[in-house]
Design an enzyme around this catalytic site. Sequence first.
Site, short mmCIF file in Angstrom:
data_model
loop_
_atom_site.label_atom_id
_atom_site.label_comp_id
_atom_site.label_asym_id
_atom_site.label_seq_id
_atom_site.Cartn_x
_atom_site.Cartn_y
_atom_site.Cartn_z
N ASP A 37 -60.69 -60.10 -23.81
CA ASP A 37 -61.31 -59.87 -22.50
C ASP A 37 -60.40 -60.44 -21.42
OD1 ASP A 37 -62.87 -59.57 -20.29
OD2 ASP A 37 -64.65 -60.53 -21.12
N ASP B 63 -58.85 -54.29 -15.98
CA ASP B 63 -59.85 -54.88 -16.88
C ASP B 63 -59.83 -54.19 -18.23
OD1 ASP B 63 -61.96 -56.55 -17.64
OD2 ASP B 63 -63.45 -55.07 -17.04
#
Length: 463
Positions: free
Chosen positions: A142, A343
């Site tokens: 992440d 992201d």
Amino acid sequence: MLILHLITFLLLSPPPSALSATSSGHAIPFPHYEHLNVKQSIASTTLHPLSSDSDSKTNNTTVKLHLLHRDKLPYHRHKDHRRRFLARMQRDSLRVAAVLSRTSVAADIGAEVVSGMEQGSGEYFVRIGVGSPARSQYMVIDSGSDIVWVQCQPCSQCYHQSDPVFDPAESASFSGVSCSSTVCDRVENSGCHGGRCKYEVSYGDGSYTKGTLALETLTVGHTTVQNVAIGCGHMNRGMFVGAAGLLGLGGGSMSLVGQLGAQTGQAFSYCLVSRGTASSGSLEFGRSVLPVGAAWVPLLQNLRAPSFYYIGLSGLGVGGTRVPVSEDAFKLSESGDGGVVMDTGTAVTRLPSAAYASFRDAFLAETANLPRAAAVSIFDTCYDLNGFVTVRVPTVSFFLSGGPILTLPARNFLIPVDERGTFCFAFAPSPSDLSIIGNIQQEGIQISFNGANGYVGFGPNVC
């Protein structure tokens, strides 16, 4: 017959006169069209087993992990592609909501450590060793998180994971962090119980992980990294699809990148393998992995959301023509509003509503000859390509700040949503001024972060 991999991606710098142009009709020095292999893309919706190259590798200067899409994990629910797609879009909407909440003015800045992995929205996984001796675990990566955590025994509440839950009692290197430790001070939402530092990561959908903070040895490839601060979760709730926990790669000091610090020069590189292929992508750490020949653009800082990697975007292109969207639509304001985030946890790129509408309309105008299909999930622009072998589609480009232009391969913006030949334009409007470049648009392109010098690079390698 042209097939997709002939146009993997293009990175060129336009002439200086083109860099300041924002009006419609400005030519881009790329082919205006490329070919999407429809049959190949539909075939890629079939799940493939892991290939034999799924072991991690290392050499004297590089630590390399193989990066797997969630569909390749041993524990997987949906075999039907449409069900997997709809579940992915549901997770994606939750993820975007979480990202927006962390960057909004109303957000309680620094109130808690948040991973952003809403209800299992992690899309890409690596396999690392935890403890001594090392216990192999699947971990979600992440880029928007500043914490590393795993489920731990004794586990009063745990979700299902592919590997046995990590037991710190069986690790010779596990060491709890005291409440007086400076490491505990770095976790904003920390607490203290029995002299030990407690942590809690909360999620917008009610999922959470709670436990103790510890120092532990991680084995990354064949490299051992000692005294990594990790969360050892004894109470965990959520649908994390078989992963043992999360490997935070964000810009903060508690992420793995931040903790490695001088050892790697805050440098790492990843290549997200395209969906449906039998191969794996890669995640590498260290300054030696930064490629020569990449197109480098500056990273931007947002003090309101320091975990995220912001980049500058000046415009969009369709079919060799710049779309009439003002550069202001993508600017990061002094107060921390807007901007463009890279992201790994978001699948579909989001753009401010007005910018998205202009972008979509330009694409529609160039694909008027293709049969339309009804909207699907978050996508309002879809096509019925059943019976086609290949179709010609306009190129889609990102104008990056400083001059480079990133032109995407067709499979990164027109994706199959079922096995019948329904394809959708893989962008969606953002409910705020924030833009997010998702992992579908990043697939197949090497992306490198030079955190020490504040740059992100695109290419030149592919996967």
